[in-house]
Design a protein around this motif. Structure first.
Motif, short mmCIF file in Angstrom:
data_model
loop_
_atom_site.label_atom_id
_atom_site.label_comp_id
_atom_site.label_asym_id
_atom_site.label_seq_id
_atom_site.Cartn_x
_atom_site.Cartn_y
_atom_site.Cartn_z
N LEU A 16 -20.42 -68.85 32.06
CA LEU A 16 -21.08 -67.55 31.91
C LEU A 16 -22.59 -67.74 31.97
CD1 LEU A 16 -19.75 -64.76 31.41
CD2 LEU A 16 -20.40 -64.98 29.01
N LYS A 17 -23.08 -68.77 31.31
CA LYS A 17 -24.50 -69.09 31.31
C LYS A 17 -24.98 -69.44 32.72
CE LYS A 17 -26.24 -71.31 27.82
NZ LYS A 17 -26.64 -72.32 26.81
N PHE A 18 -24.19 -70.22 33.42
CA PHE A 18 -24.55 -70.62 34.78
C PHE A 18 -24.67 -69.39 35.68
CE2 PHE A 18 -23.63 -71.92 39.11
CZ PHE A 18 -24.36 -73.09 39.26
N GLY A 19 -23.67 -68.52 35.62
CA GLY A 19 -23.68 -67.31 36.46
C GLY A 19 -24.85 -66.41 36.13
N ASN A 20 -25.14 -66.27 34.85
CA ASN A 20 -26.26 -65.44 34.41
C ASN A 20 -27.57 -65.99 34.95
OD1 ASN A 20 -27.94 -63.68 32.98
ND2 ASN A 20 -26.80 -63.87 31.08
N PHE A 21 -27.70 -67.31 34.94
CA PHE A 21 -28.94 -67.94 35.39
C PHE A 21 -29.17 -67.80 36.89
CE2 PHE A 21 -31.27 -71.63 36.98
CZ PHE A 21 -32.45 -71.54 36.25
N ILE A 22 -28.12 -67.94 37.69
CA ILE A 22 -28.30 -67.95 39.15
C ILE A 22 -28.29 -66.56 39.77
CG2 ILE A 22 -27.22 -70.23 39.33
CD1 ILE A 22 -24.77 -68.75 40.63
N ALA A 23 -28.07 -65.53 38.98
CA ALA A 23 -27.75 -64.19 39.51
C ALA A 23 -28.79 -63.65 40.48
CB ALA A 23 -27.55 -63.21 38.36
N ASP A 24 -30.08 -63.91 40.22
CA ASP A 24 -31.10 -63.36 41.12
C ASP A 24 -31.06 -64.00 42.50
OD1 ASP A 24 -32.14 -61.49 39.38
OD2 ASP A 24 -33.66 -62.83 38.56
N GLY A 25 -30.37 -65.12 42.63
CA GLY A 25 -30.24 -65.77 43.93
C GLY A 25 -28.97 -65.38 44.68
N VAL A 26 -28.22 -64.42 44.11
CA VAL A 26 -26.94 -64.00 44.69
C VAL A 26 -27.06 -62.55 45.13
CG1 VAL A 26 -24.47 -63.70 44.29
CG2 VAL A 26 -25.70 -65.59 43.18
N ARG A 27 -26.75 -62.28 46.38
CA ARG A 27 -26.88 -60.94 46.93
C ARG A 27 -25.53 -60.37 47.34
NH1 ARG A 27 -30.83 -61.09 44.66
NH2 ARG A 27 -32.99 -61.14 45.38
N SER A 110 -25.08 -79.34 36.31
CA SER A 110 -23.74 -79.91 36.39
C SER A 110 -22.90 -79.29 37.50
CB SER A 110 -23.01 -79.74 35.06
OG SER A 110 -22.72 -78.37 34.81
N ARG A 111 -23.39 -78.22 38.12
CA ARG A 111 -22.65 -77.53 39.18
C ARG A 111 -23.52 -77.36 40.42
NH1 ARG A 111 -21.26 -75.82 34.26
NH2 ARG A 111 -19.06 -75.41 33.78
N PRO A 112 -24.02 -78.45 40.99
CA PRO A 112 -24.95 -78.33 42.12
C PRO A 112 -24.36 -77.63 43.32
CG PRO A 112 -24.16 -80.60 41.89
CD PRO A 112 -23.72 -79.86 40.66
N GLU A 113 -23.05 -77.72 43.49
CA GLU A 113 -22.41 -77.10 44.65
C GLU A 113 -22.46 -75.58 44.61
OE1 GLU A 113 -19.05 -77.67 41.65
OE2 GLU A 113 -20.96 -78.61 42.21
N TRP A 114 -22.71 -75.01 43.43
CA TRP A 114 -22.74 -73.56 43.27
C TRP A 114 -24.16 -73.00 43.19
CZ3 TRP A 114 -18.49 -71.59 44.76
CH2 TRP A 114 -17.26 -72.19 44.45
N LEU A 115 -25.17 -73.84 43.30
CA LEU A 115 -26.55 -73.36 43.18
C LEU A 115 -27.00 -72.68 44.47
CD1 LEU A 115 -28.28 -76.39 41.42
CD2 LEU A 115 -27.79 -74.16 40.42
N PRO A 116 -27.43 -71.42 44.42
CA PRO A 116 -27.97 -70.75 45.61
C PRO A 116 -29.25 -71.45 46.08
CG PRO A 116 -27.47 -69.16 43.86
CD PRO A 116 -27.38 -70.52 43.25
N PRO A 117 -29.59 -71.34 47.34
CA PRO A 117 -30.80 -72.00 47.87
C PRO A 117 -32.06 -71.66 47.08
CG PRO A 117 -29.46 -71.18 49.68
CD PRO A 117 -28.80 -70.69 48.42
N LYS A 118 -32.20 -70.40 46.68
CA LYS A 118 -33.38 -69.99 45.92
C LYS A 118 -33.51 -70.79 44.62
CE LYS A 118 -35.36 -65.96 43.55
NZ LYS A 118 -35.20 -64.51 43.27
N VAL A 119 -32.39 -71.00 43.95
CA VAL A 119 -32.40 -71.73 42.68
C VAL A 119 -32.64 -73.22 42.94
CG1 VAL A 119 -31.10 -72.29 40.59
CG2 VAL A 119 -30.89 -70.03 41.64
N GLN A 120 -32.05 -73.76 44.01
CA GLN A 120 -32.26 -75.16 44.35
C GLN A 120 -33.75 -75.46 44.56
OE1 GLN A 120 -29.83 -76.56 47.62
NE2 GLN A 120 -28.10 -75.30 46.98
N THR A 121 -34.49 -74.47 45.06
CA THR A 121 -35.91 -74.66 45.35
C THR A 121 -36.73 -74.82 44.08
OG1 THR A 121 -35.72 -73.41 47.41
CG2 THR A 121 -37.93 -73.64 46.45
N PHE A 122 -36.49 -73.95 43.09
CA PHE A 122 -37.38 -73.99 41.91
C PHE A 122 -36.83 -74.80 40.74
CE2 PHE A 122 -34.94 -70.09 40.70
CZ PHE A 122 -34.60 -70.43 39.40
#
Length: 201
Positions: A16-27, A110-122
């Motif tokens: 839940l925390k992971f999804g909340n964190f990456i949300a701005d990179g998901v369209r 811990s879940r690098p495969e699910w990180l959107p490109p925007k999140v991977q950048t910063f």
């Protein structure tokens, strides 16, 4: 709200925390690419933003900031509120801020495969510079806002927002204190609803 608040409000569930964190990179339909629990975290992030944007106290903060920062007033308000959460973190959590930050970075990495490109950048910069802990200091917030200012398409004046925070610190702190308990209550209820749906699925 900004990164610290979204992570804190997610509770102890790593997905839940992971999804909340990456949300701005998901369209849009991209959300369907993620496991169900991460999808729920993304949706929770959006609910938090909707609640925040519609809250009367937040609107007061934004209106105070609007003459200086115009369309970016909401961004500045989000960062200010993260500062007050960080600076007073012991009032909200039994876990010290530095420990919470390390645990949060680990959960995200811990879940690098699910990180959107925007999140991977910063994300590397966030971890190396320990943004979550730096938010507790006005200099940390000032640095964050100067960084945001450099990345805006239009003139934002956000490089001056650290000075504005210092100048009217008590006003913004009072507004945070009036708003944040309402947000906590709302998110707690939403997580309970999400968890009930999750158990039924």
């Amino acid at each position: 709200m900004n990164y610290l608040a979204h992570l804190y409000l997610s509770g102890n569930d790593p997905e839940l925390k992971f999804g909340n964190f990456i949300a701005d990179g998901v369209r849009g339909a991209q959300i369907l690419q993620f496991p169900e629990r991460i999808q729920q975290g993304i949706k929770l992030h959006r609910l938090i933003d909707q609640f925040t944007d519609s809250h009367a106290v937040v609107k007061e903060t934004i209106e105070r900031l609007r003459p200086l920062y115009k369309k970016y007033a909401g961004v500045v308000a989000d960062v200010y509120y993260d500062h007050f959460l960080a600076a007073n973190f012991q009032q909200f959590s039994a876990v010290p801020l530095d420990v919470f930050a390390e645990e949060s970075y680990a959960a995200i990495q811990s879940r690098p495969e699910w990180l959107p490109p925007k999140v991977q950048t910063f994300l590397p910069y966030m971890v190396n510079q320990n943004w979550l802990v730096s938010y507790a200091q006005v200099w940390g917030i000032s640095k964050a806002l100067k960084g945001l200012s450099r990345r805006t398409t239009f003139e934002s004046n956000m490089e001056t927002a650290g000075e504005e925070l210092q100048l009217n610190y008590d006003f913004y702190h009072q507004e945070f204190n009036r708003f944040f308990p309402d947000l906590e209550k709302y998110v707690k209820e939403e997580i309970e609803r999400i968890n009930t749906l999750h158990l039924k699925s």
